[in-house]
Design an enzyme around this catalytic site. Structure first.
Site, PDB file in Angstrom:
ATOM      1  N   GLU A 118       0.914  -1.224   0.129  1.00  6.77           N
ATOM      2  CA  GLU A 118      -0.117   0.034   0.055  1.00  6.77           C
ATOM      3  C   GLU A 118       0.954   1.227   0.058  1.00  6.77           C
ATOM      4  O   GLU A 118       1.761   1.084   0.769  1.00  6.77           O
ATOM      5  CB  GLU A 118      -0.779  -0.015   1.303  1.00  6.77           C
ATOM      6  N   TYR A 130       7.792   1.930  -7.810  1.00  8.72           N
ATOM      7  CA  TYR A 130       7.177   0.798  -7.910  1.00  8.72           C
ATOM      8  C   TYR A 130       6.717   0.099  -9.435  1.00  8.72           C
ATOM      9  O   TYR A 130       6.988  -0.966  -9.588  1.00  8.72           O
ATOM     10  CB  TYR A 130       5.874   0.451  -7.103  1.00  8.72           C
TER      11      TYR A 130
HETATM   12  C1  LIG Z   1      10.606   5.603  -1.755  1.00  5.94           C
HETATM   13  C2  LIG Z   1      12.117   5.552  -1.499  1.00  5.94           C
HETATM   14  C3  LIG Z   1      12.097   4.333  -0.592  1.00  5.94           C
HETATM   15  C4  LIG Z   1      12.703   5.287  -2.879  1.00  5.94           C
HETATM   16  O1  LIG Z   1      13.998   5.279  -2.474  1.00  5.94           O
HETATM   17  P1  LIG Z   1      15.547   5.893  -3.310  1.00  5.94           P
HETATM   18  O2  LIG Z   1      16.521   5.137  -3.039  1.00  5.94           O
HETATM   19  O3  LIG Z   1      15.317   7.154  -3.675  1.00  5.94           O
HETATM   20  O4  LIG Z   1      14.800   5.261  -4.829  1.00  5.94           O
HETATM   21  P2  LIG Z   1      15.549   5.137  -6.159  1.00  5.94           P
HETATM   22  O5  LIG Z   1      16.803   5.948  -6.234  1.00  5.94           O
HETATM   23  O6  LIG Z   1      15.949   3.729  -6.491  1.00  5.94           O
HETATM   24  O7  LIG Z   1      14.693   5.541  -7.168  1.00  5.94           O
HETATM   25  C5  LIG Z   1      14.535   6.855  -7.140  1.00  5.94           C
HETATM   26  C6  LIG Z   1      13.004   7.084  -7.817  1.00  5.94           C
HETATM   27  O8  LIG Z   1      12.144   7.355  -6.803  1.00  5.94           O
HETATM   28  C7  LIG Z   1      11.770   8.571  -7.026  1.00  5.94           C
HETATM   29  N1  LIG Z   1      11.911   9.383  -5.813  1.00  5.94           N
HETATM   30  C8  LIG Z   1      10.829   9.340  -4.580  1.00  5.94           C
HETATM   31  N2  LIG Z   1      11.378  10.152  -3.871  1.00  5.94           N
HETATM   32  C9  LIG Z   1      12.537  10.761  -4.062  1.00  5.94           C
HETATM   33  C10 LIG Z   1      13.699  11.386  -3.489  1.00  5.94           C
HETATM   34  N3  LIG Z   1      13.575  12.263  -2.356  1.00  5.94           N
HETATM   35  N4  LIG Z   1      14.708  11.814  -4.191  1.00  5.94           N
HETATM   36  C11 LIG Z   1      15.010  11.221  -5.289  1.00  5.94           C
HETATM   37  N5  LIG Z   1      13.898  10.257  -5.941  1.00  5.94           N
HETATM   38  C12 LIG Z   1      12.926  10.131  -5.456  1.00  5.94           C
HETATM   39  C13 LIG Z   1      12.251   9.233  -7.953  1.00  5.94           C
HETATM   40  O9  LIG Z   1      11.040   9.551  -9.111  1.00  5.94           O
HETATM   41  C14 LIG Z   1      13.259   8.190  -8.842  1.00  5.94           C
HETATM   42  O10 LIG Z   1      12.624   7.638  -9.884  1.00  5.94           O
HETATM   43  P3  LIG Z   1      13.799   7.871 -11.233  1.00  5.94           P
HETATM   44  O11 LIG Z   1      14.934   6.965 -10.861  1.00  5.94           O
HETATM   45  O12 LIG Z   1      12.593   7.307 -12.346  1.00  5.94           O
HETATM   46  O13 LIG Z   1      13.923   9.477 -11.293  1.00  5.94           O
HETATM   47  C15 LIG Z   1      12.453   6.761  -0.621  1.00  5.94           C
HETATM   48  O14 LIG Z   1      12.206   8.066  -1.438  1.00  5.94           O
HETATM   49  C16 LIG Z   1      12.084   7.084   0.683  1.00  5.94           C
HETATM   50  O15 LIG Z   1      12.486   6.349   1.729  1.00  5.94           O
HETATM   51  N6  LIG Z   1      10.927   7.845   1.005  1.00  5.94           N
HETATM   52  C17 LIG Z   1      10.369   8.109   2.161  1.00  5.94           C
HETATM   53  C18 LIG Z   1       9.590   6.725   2.617  1.00  5.94           C
HETATM   54  C19 LIG Z   1       8.562   6.045   1.636  1.00  5.94           C
HETATM   55  O16 LIG Z   1       7.734   6.950   1.210  1.00  5.94           O
HETATM   56  N7  LIG Z   1       8.366   4.863   1.343  1.00  5.94           N
HETATM   57  C20 LIG Z   1       7.436   4.090   0.538  1.00  5.94           C
HETATM   58  C21 LIG Z   1       6.399   4.002   1.462  1.00  5.94           C
HETATM   59  S1  LIG Z   1       5.158   2.945   0.538  1.00  5.94           S
END
Ligand SMILES: CC(C)(COP(=O)(O)OP(=O)(O)OC[C@H]1O[C@@H](n2cnc3c(N)ncnc32)[C@H](O)[C@@H]1OP(=O)(O)O)[C@@H](O)C(=O)NCCC(=O)NCCS
Length: 166
Positions: A118, A130
């Site tokens: 979710e 995702y």
């Molecule tokens: C969602 C999350 C885990 C992604 O981790 P991440 O290491 O930044 O992910 P990745 O680098 O592998 O992928 C980045 C992608 O996520 C997106 N993204 C989301 N938040 C971002 C941020 N703050 N900074 C950069 N990219 C982000 C981008 O669109 C990017 O997509 P792209 O590669 O097509 O440009 C991280 O943003 C996070 O911890 N968010 C807060 C907690 C959360 O919302 N978790 C999910 C709950 S269901």
């Protein structure tokens, strides 16, 4: 398990290591969790997941420092992604993607179970991530999040298909 991301991201000395989380990591997990969610999980919720035989908890370590984690739980119908977070300073480097890909590898022998999660409908970045990994929106749970009554998008991904014999 370990994975080298230097080539892909080009900026870091050394690599990113993915390994199972242990109770020793609870302090570092809590710090990332609090920086990531308006209603963070408690330490005891993490301790429960980390010690549950039906759960897999993976951490991403950079130079030995925890920078992100993913926790999944095996249910009858599917693997439920319970929590995924990356330290705010470390986002956008592919760590979230790497953690989820490692999780798919770790569960690939389970040909019967797909994956579900979710996510807040407003969390567009996470939803894109995702979708890139094969999840698709399959429904909405109205008012699922108690802090602001936001809707949850329910996403599913099919089981990993076993490799065709060569
Ligand atoms: C969602 C999350 C885990 C992604 O981790 P991440 O290491 O930044 O992910 P990745 O680098 O592998 O992928 C980045 C992608 O996520 C997106 N993204 C989301 N938040 C971002 C941020 N703050 N900074 C950069 N990219 C982000 C981008 O669109 C990017 O997509 P792209 O590669 O097509 O440009 C991280 O943003 C996070 O911890 N968010 C807060 C907690 C959360 O919302 N978790 C999910 C709950 S269901």
């Amino acid at each position: 398990m370990s994975v080298e991301v230097r080539e892909r991201h080009g900026t870091r000395e050394g690599g990113l290591e993915i390994r199972r989380l242990t109770l020793r990591n609870l302090g570092a997990i809590e710090e990332i969790e609090r920086a990531s969610y308006p209603t963070p999980w408690s330490r005891s919720m993490f301790a429960g997941e980390l010690t549950k035989p039906a759960s897999i908890s993976l951490g991403a370590f950079d130079g030995g420092v925890l920078v992100g984690y993913v926790i999944v739980s095996r249910y009858v119908d599917a693997w439920h992604v319970m929590n995924v977070a990356v330290h705010p300073r470390e986002r956008g480097r592919g760590i979230g993607t790497t953690l989820l890909e490692r999780l798919f590898e770790a569960t690939a022998s389970d040909v019967r179970r797909g994956y579900t999660l979710e996510v807040r409908v407003s969390n567009e970045g996470a939803i894109r991530l995702y979708e890139r990994l094969g999840f698709r929106g399959r429904g909405v749970r109205r008012g699922y999040y108690t802090d602001n009554r936001e809707d949850a998008l329910i996403m599913w991904k099919d089981p990993i298909r076993p490799r065709e014999p060569a």
